[in-house]
Design a protein around this motif. Sequence first.
Motif, PDB file in Angstrom:
ATOM      1  N   ARG A  72     -22.021  -8.967   4.912  1.00  0.00           N
ATOM      2  CA  ARG A  72     -21.149  -9.744   3.835  1.00  0.00           C
ATOM      3  C   ARG A  72     -21.722  -9.363   2.606  1.00  0.00           C
ATOM      4  NH1 ARG A  72     -16.395 -10.631   2.310  1.00  0.00           N
ATOM      5  NH2 ARG A  72     -15.971 -12.312   1.429  1.00  0.00           N
ATOM      6  N   GLU A  82     -19.957  -6.396   1.736  1.00  0.00           N
ATOM      7  CA  GLU A  82     -18.596  -6.564   1.785  1.00  0.00           C
ATOM      8  C   GLU A  82     -18.026  -7.274   0.733  1.00  0.00           C
ATOM      9  OE1 GLU A  82     -16.056  -7.585   5.851  1.00  0.00           O
ATOM     10  OE2 GLU A  82     -17.167  -8.831   5.253  1.00  0.00           O
ATOM     11  N   ARG A  83     -18.525  -8.453   0.398  1.00  0.00           N
ATOM     12  CA  ARG A  83     -18.038  -9.147  -0.764  1.00  0.00           C
ATOM     13  C   ARG A  83     -17.796  -8.547  -2.118  1.00  0.00           C
ATOM     14  NH1 ARG A  83     -19.822 -15.709  -1.630  1.00  0.00           N
ATOM     15  NH2 ARG A  83     -18.620 -16.184  -3.263  1.00  0.00           N
ATOM     16  N   PRO A  84     -18.916  -8.139  -2.794  1.00  0.00           N
ATOM     17  CA  PRO A  84     -18.563  -7.507  -3.686  1.00  0.00           C
ATOM     18  C   PRO A  84     -17.849  -6.392  -3.762  1.00  0.00           C
ATOM     19  CG  PRO A  84     -20.851  -6.933  -2.969  1.00  0.00           C
ATOM     20  CD  PRO A  84     -20.315  -7.846  -2.080  1.00  0.00           C
ATOM     21  N   GLY A 125     -13.989  -8.626  -1.886  1.00  0.00           N
ATOM     22  CA  GLY A 125     -13.646  -9.930  -2.467  1.00  0.00           C
ATOM     23  C   GLY A 125     -13.239 -10.640  -1.274  1.00  0.00           C
ATOM     24  N   LEU A 126     -12.245 -11.373  -1.375  1.00  0.00           N
ATOM     25  CA  LEU A 126     -11.564 -12.204  -0.426  1.00  0.00           C
ATOM     26  C   LEU A 126     -11.385 -11.457   0.850  1.00  0.00           C
ATOM     27  CD1 LEU A 126      -8.951 -14.719  -1.875  1.00  0.00           C
ATOM     28  CD2 LEU A 126     -11.136 -15.248  -0.608  1.00  0.00           C
ATOM     29  N   ASP A 127     -11.137  -9.991   0.987  1.00  0.00           N
ATOM     30  CA  ASP A 127     -10.816  -9.371   1.958  1.00  0.00           C
ATOM     31  C   ASP A 127     -11.988  -9.248   2.782  1.00  0.00           C
ATOM     32  OD1 ASP A 127      -9.400  -7.765   3.829  1.00  0.00           O
ATOM     33  OD2 ASP A 127      -9.083  -5.896   2.701  1.00  0.00           O
ATOM     34  N   ARG A 128     -11.873  -8.941   3.978  1.00  0.00           N
ATOM     35  CA  ARG A 128     -13.212  -8.851   4.845  1.00  0.00           C
ATOM     36  C   ARG A 128     -12.670  -7.853   6.004  1.00  0.00           C
ATOM     37  NH1 ARG A 128     -16.769 -13.896   5.923  1.00  0.00           N
ATOM     38  NH2 ARG A 128     -16.540 -15.075   4.020  1.00  0.00           N
ATOM     39  N   THR A 130     -16.589  -7.871   8.698  1.00  0.00           N
ATOM     40  CA  THR A 130     -17.038  -8.965   9.470  1.00  0.00           C
ATOM     41  C   THR A 130     -16.242  -9.617  10.407  1.00  0.00           C
ATOM     42  OG1 THR A 130     -16.676 -10.329   7.426  1.00  0.00           O
ATOM     43  CG2 THR A 130     -18.954  -9.277   7.404  1.00  0.00           C
ATOM     44  N   GLY A 172     -15.774 -17.475   7.218  1.00  0.00           N
ATOM     45  CA  GLY A 172     -14.732 -17.665   6.065  1.00  0.00           C
ATOM     46  C   GLY A 172     -13.668 -18.719   6.443  1.00  0.00           C
ATOM     47  N   ARG A 222      -5.350 -17.641   0.006  1.00  0.00           N
ATOM     48  CA  ARG A 222      -5.748 -16.963   1.265  1.00  0.00           C
ATOM     49  C   ARG A 222      -4.510 -16.187   2.027  1.00  0.00           C
ATOM     50  NH1 ARG A 222     -10.990 -19.181   2.809  1.00  0.00           N
ATOM     51  NH2 ARG A 222     -10.825 -17.766   4.720  1.00  0.00           N
TER      52      ARG A 222
END
Length: 289
Positions: free
Chosen positions: A46, A49-51, A54-57, A60, A133, A154
Amino acid sequence: MSATWREVPPPPVPPIPPLGWLRVLWRGAALGTVTFGCLGILLLVRLVERPLFGLDRPWTPYITQFVCRSAFVILRLPHRTRGRPMLERGAAVANHASWLDIFALNAPKRIYFVSKAEVARWPAIGWLARATGTLFINRDRREAAAQKRLFEERLKAGHRLMFFPEGTSTDGRRVLPFKSTLFAAFFEHGLKETMHIQPVTLVYRAPEGADPRFYGWWGDMNFGTHLLQVLAAPRQGSVEVIYHPPLRVADFPDRKALALACEQAVRAGLDEALAREAGAVAEADSARG
C-alpha cells in the motif's frame, strides 16, 4: 452505538475438551500467521499503491482475498457459492450473521465493506478493517450528509461496496427489515442511471449435532469465546454465499423501494435454503426410522 439485536438468547457455551484446545492452538496459530503476515505485506504494498493510484487499489484486494480463502481452508469450513458476482458498477447488500461474514463475502469477490465507526476501534479486527479499505460511518443523522458524500466518492472511484442494511447481526436464521438510509446515495448526482445493487444471502449450516445458530454472533456474545468455539470444532458445518440477480437502481422510484426489493430477495434466499435444510433432516430421520 448501534442497536444490537437481542430478541433470541444465545445458546449456552459448551466447555472445550482437551483435543479441542489442540485444534484451537494449531488453527489459531495458522490463521494468525496468515492474517497478520499478509497484513504486513499489504501495508508494504500500500505504501507504493497509494501514491500511485490514490483511492484505487489494483493490487492489495488480491491479498485480502487470499487471506479470506485461506481462512476457510485452515478452519476446514466448506465455503460454497451460488449465482454470479455482478460485473456492473455499484454495491452489494447481505444479511449479517457473524464475524465470519467478512471472510465469506471477501473470499469469492474483491469488495470494500461499509461498517459502523466503532469497529475501527476494535483490537485486531479494526486494524484489519482499516488496512483493507473499509468505509466507516457513524449512524448519526447529523453526519448523514458528509457520510453520503464519502459513500458517493467511493462509488465514483469504481469501488464495489458491501454493506449490511439490517444494521446489526442476528443468529443467522432470519433476515431483519433493511434500513434504507445508505440506499439514498445511489439516487444522488447522476449515480442512479449507472449503479446496480446485488442482493446476497449468507447461509450458515451448523456442524452436525450442534445448535443451528452455531456460527451466529449477536447480542452480548463475546467475540473471543465465539472464535474459540469455531476454532475448536472437530467437524465444521458449511457456509454458502448466494448471489441474486443485480437490481438496476434506475428501476426503483426511491431508496425505500430499492431497500425493500433487496430485503425480499435476501430473505427469499435464506427461507429457501432453510426449507431445504429442514427437508433433508426430515428425510434422514425418516430413513433412520
